[in-house]
Design an enzyme around this catalytic site. Sequence first.
Site, PDB file in Angstrom:
ATOM      1  N   LYS A 151     -10.129  12.419  -6.756  1.00 10.05           N
ATOM      2  CA  LYS A 151     -10.728  13.344  -5.791  1.00 10.05           C
ATOM      3  C   LYS A 151      -9.648  14.221  -5.133  1.00 10.05           C
ATOM      4  CE  LYS A 151     -12.327   9.932  -3.323  1.00 10.05           C
ATOM      5  NZ  LYS A 151     -11.787   8.781  -4.077  1.00 10.05           N
ATOM      6  N   ARG A 179     -18.532   8.245   3.736  1.00  9.99           N
ATOM      7  CA  ARG A 179     -18.174   7.021   3.031  1.00  9.99           C
ATOM      8  C   ARG A 179     -19.273   5.967   3.140  1.00  9.99           C
ATOM      9  NH1 ARG A 179     -12.618   7.761   1.673  1.00  9.99           N
ATOM     10  NH2 ARG A 179     -11.704   5.768   1.174  1.00  9.99           N
ATOM     11  N   ARG A 233       0.551   5.493  -8.739  1.00 12.62           N
ATOM     12  CA  ARG A 233       0.538   6.658  -7.831  1.00 12.62           C
ATOM     13  C   ARG A 233       1.775   6.682  -6.941  1.00 12.62           C
ATOM     14  NH1 ARG A 233      -4.648   7.927  -4.297  1.00 12.62           N
ATOM     15  NH2 ARG A 233      -4.470   5.734  -3.752  1.00 12.62           N
ATOM     16  N   ARG A 260       1.785   4.292  -1.591  1.00 14.07           N
ATOM     17  CA  ARG A 260       0.913   4.093  -0.431  1.00 14.07           C
ATOM     18  C   ARG A 260       0.785   2.605  -0.125  1.00 14.07           C
ATOM     19  NH1 ARG A 260      -4.521   7.679  -0.847  1.00 14.07           N
ATOM     20  NH2 ARG A 260      -5.451   5.661  -0.386  1.00 14.07           N
ATOM     21  N   ARG A 306     -10.651  -2.408  -1.559  1.00 11.31           N
ATOM     22  CA  ARG A 306     -11.174  -1.025  -1.481  1.00 11.31           C
ATOM     23  C   ARG A 306     -12.294  -0.809  -2.500  1.00 11.31           C
ATOM     24  NH1 ARG A 306      -5.907   1.921  -2.502  1.00 11.31           N
ATOM     25  NH2 ARG A 306      -7.118   3.838  -2.484  1.00 11.31           N
TER      26      ARG A 306
END
Length: 206
Positions: free
Chosen positions: A13, A85, A121, A154, A165
């Site tokens: 996203k 969300r 990432r 992160r 998550r």
Amino acid sequence: MRLVFLGAPGAGKGTQAKRLEAEKGWTVVATGDLLRAAIAQNTPLGQQAQAYIQRGELVPDPLVNQIVAERIATLESFILDGYPRNLTQAEMLESILTQPLDAVIYFEISEDALIERLGGRRVCPQCNAVYHITANPSKAGDQCEHCGATLVTREDDQPDTIRKRFQVYREQTAPLIDYYRQRGLLRTVNADASPEEVYQRLLSVL
Ligand code: AP5
């Protein structure tokens, strides 16, 4: 254009939102980025949000609703990345919009493909640029190719937090797919392809 980007953690996203912003000028409002910036600056919002993000849980609705309402109040065109969300946030969004949404883009991809994306990432703590060690490495190595800051992993991209998550996504966010489908707003993009291919698919549904 008023868009919502919906999809599991790591679906791409943020990557696609930043490119669309650069090419079309529609402002990205990414609640995750705003919350991480508040944590980095140690603001009262950041202090309240930190523990939730570290655990991979959603930050309480009133905190997030307020920052989104403030951000989009003056925007003609925006891309909401990571908001709403859950159902409460979706209803809140509906109540504050002065003009209706144009579309909700659902980035569809299996969880298996996402583990690899989140594990690799790297992000820029200064300008929020997003990289991947193999799929999208920085041309400046461990530094951000845009601003030169040292890239970091992160805090919530650790295996246990990623699992949490995904669970939160399945239970609280995924029901929004049907919510927006019923309203005729949902556009599905198969996100299991290269960033360039996904971008072309995104343009074709817009
Ligand atoms: P947030 O920052 O929104 O995280 P997320 O939804 O989990 O999404 P991600 O940022 O992990 O993934 P993405 O889909 O943007 O993928 P990306 O483009 O980076 O939220 C973090 C936390 O903040 C939440 O857990 C919660 O605590 C809190 N929060 C945020 N919003 C909230 C809200 N509304 N309410 C309450 N709490 C909230 O890509 C991932 C990786 O894959 C990158 O390395 C990228 O380079 C790579 N990649 C991207 N596309 C491709 C591709 N096509 N092929 C190969 N690799 C790719």
